[in-house]
Design a protein around this motif. Structure first.
Motif: not given
Lengths: 167, 405
Positions: A25, A27-28, A31, A34, A38, A60-62, A65-66, A69-70, B104, B155, B159
């Motif tokens: 997946x 999306x997984x 995540x 992300x 961290x 990167x995370x903020x 990756x958003x 995901x989009x 999720x 930010x 999520x």
């Protein structure tokens, strides 16, 4: 204590990176990536490079990756589709890129060990915002500018690829 | 006897105070760590109670603005209404729809609420001032990169909303989630760029240093009114509040990203929104309005600093409600145009000019240019509004039924 924390963050980073590339997946995968960012930021904090840690999360995370995901959410990938089409498209290119990366990383690592900067923490080199700014805009200005031109090239490439007609 | 009554309690208090302090060589003691933990607990609970009270305030203020009464039955002036709401949330059945991605779906509310809460760690709520007027701010964690920490954590809230929308596996939720991610990415940029002039002028990333600089050189809202305006507007967009509540947008998307949520999971989304509001207000106060200082009034005692800070924050939280019930929702293309085509270039120009003025040492420029920029911005906005107004053609009114005969 510091050593233990560093090892925990490092192990988490490797584990989550592996999980990210093996998920079906998308999306997984995103995540888990992300989570990897961290743990990497946690590693930077243990090394007392707070600025780099904050930028790691911020960029990167903020942000990046958003956007990923989009895009993934808009693609609407079905699992049946992934099973058929999810195979690597250009295995030769992938192997080539991995080998190239390993060579560059290896050279950097050995040079760092030779120069003696590998031992000790970043705090010895002063990981504050001021020190990093001085290094980027002083000693490494040329490399910094070349990197920004590379990014500009990537942006232009993306625009040209998505435009149907360039008029 | 008198001495015994005054000195003994004072000494007792002082010994307790010392027990919570750092050791003399600056190393961490058990008492210090425990004190930090207690402080953390206290502040978390203040935030929780505050966000509960904000829900009450929102309903009462909106009622007041619409000439209604609002909830006034439970407790004096309806103040215990949040408690009743909480009971309802707790005892409602926690429905997890069959078609959702369970992991999720369960994680998303938690991911939303945590970043909003941990932002409070770096915000200075009070402090002390010495004879030379140098202020020392008090906060849970005195980070040297406080401003960057705030931006980084701000930010992350997206999520939870995006994943909640995606995991719900329903079209309204997904649309809400997609809208949220696009909107928050866009406004994070102007939010970050609005903080840059503050960093340039104060010369520090530490929020406490920023408060100190402002108490000595004047509040930054005076020299950076445009940055303040953009920061505030962007924080409305980041918290998904009206006029930018596209991710929820009841009239189009049922309830947007939290359509499929119920019980405490829904309450967590709700709590995250109000906590983010409180953080936005506290940040605006700290960055642009001198934080816990107020023209030397804070020198009296550190408790006065808490009071000053609270009053300022509460005013901005009231402003959040005020704006919500005053300005109608933007259209999505207007929202994107405002973020990318107006705020972004405006903030870049503002940064360039502030940096230029600082580099050349022209302090007078720092006072004139932002005001001129603000004026220009409002003029351009007015021109745009006028153009839209001129374009507006009233729909032809249909003739009354049966008029021909």
């Amino acid at each position: 204590m510091t050593q233990a924390l560093f090892l925990i963050f490092g192990a988490t980073a490797i584990a989550s990176a592996l999980t990210a590339v093996t998920r079906q997946n998308p999306v997984a995968s995103a995540i888990w990536l992300v989570v990897m960012f961290f743990s990497l930021a946690g590693g930077y904090v243990v090394l007392e490079a707070y600025f780099v840690a904050a930028v790691q999360i911020l960029v990167y995370a903020g942000a990046i990756m958003v956007l990923f995901l989009f895009v993934i959410m808009l693609l609407d990938l079905r699992s049946e589709y992934l099973e058929h089409e999810g195979k690597p498209k250009l295995p030769v290119l992938g192997v080539f890129a991995s080998v190239l990366f390993l060579v560059v990383a290896g050279i950097a690592l050995f040079q760092a060990i030779d120069a003696g900067t590998f031992s000790g923490t970043v705090a010895d080199l002063d990981g504050s915002a001021g020190a990093i700014g001085g290094a980027i805009f002083g000693k490494w200005l040329l490399a910094f500018e070349v990197t920004s031109i590379l990014l500009l090239g990537a942006i232009l490439g993306a625009v040209i690829l998505t435009k149907r007609r360039l008029t | 006897m008198m001495d015994l009554l005054t000195i003994v309690p004072a000494a007792f208090l002082a010994s307790i105070w010392d027990w919570f302090a750092l050791a003399e060589d600056g190393s961490v003691t058990f008492g210090w760590a425990l004190g930090r933990l207690l402080l953390l607990l206290l502040i978390v609970h203040i935030i929780l109670i505050l966000s509960a009270l904000m829900v009450w305030a929102e309903r009462r203020v909106s009622a007041w603005m619409q000439d209604r009464l609002g909830p006034n039955r439970v407790g004096p002036e309806g103040l215990l209404q949040p408690l009743a709401d909480l009971g309802k949330f707790m005892f409602k059945e926690d429905v997890i729809p069959k078609h959702v991605n369970k992991w999720m779906y369960t994680l998303a509310p938690a991911i939303t609420v945590v970043p909003a809460m941990i932002m409070f760690a770096v915000i200075p709520y009070t402090g002390t001032v010495d004879e030379e007027g140098v202020a020392t701010s008090w906060q849970i964690a005195n980070l040297d990169i406080g401003a960057l920490y705030v931006l980084a954590v701000a930010g992350l809230g997206v999520y939870g909303i995006t994943l909640g929308g995606w995991a719900s596996n329903s079209k309204y939720s997904l649309l809400g989630g997609v809208r949220a991610s696009a909107q928050m990415i866009s406004y994070e940029l102007s939010l970050g760029l609005a903080i840059v002039p503050v960093i340039l002028m104060t010369g520090s990333l530490n929020l406490g240093d920023m408060v100190n600089w402002q108490s000595q050189n004047g509040w930054l809202i005076l020299t950076q009114p445009l940055a303040f305006f953009v920061f505030l507007t962007s924080s409305y967009a980041e918290t998904n509040r009206l006029p930018f509540d596209m991710p929820e947008s009841e009239t189009e998307l049922v309830a947007g990203y939290h359509t499929e949520y119920s019980s405490m999971k829904f309450a967590l989304f709700f709590m995250a929104e109000y906590t983010a509001m409180a953080v936005g207000a506290a940040l605006a106060v700290t960055l642009f309005l001198g934080g816990w200082t107020f023209f030397g009034l804070e020198k009296i005692h550190w408790t006065v600093g808490v009071l000053i800070f609270s009053v300022k924050v509460l005013f901005f939280m009231f402003a959040f409600i005020w704006v919500r019930w005053t300005i109608p929702r933007f259209r999505y293309d207007q929202l994107m145009r405002l973020g990318w085509a107006i705020f972004l270039p405006l903030m870049l120009v503002n940064i360039m000019m502030t940096a230029g003025a600082l580099a050349l040492g022209w302090s007078w420029l720092l006072w004139i240019l932002p005001v001129a920029l603000l004026g220009t911005a409002f003029f351009v906005a007015w021109l745009g509004w006028k153009r839209d107004e001129d374009r507006y053609q009233p729909l032809p009114t249909s003739p009354p039924a049966g008029g021909e005969a």
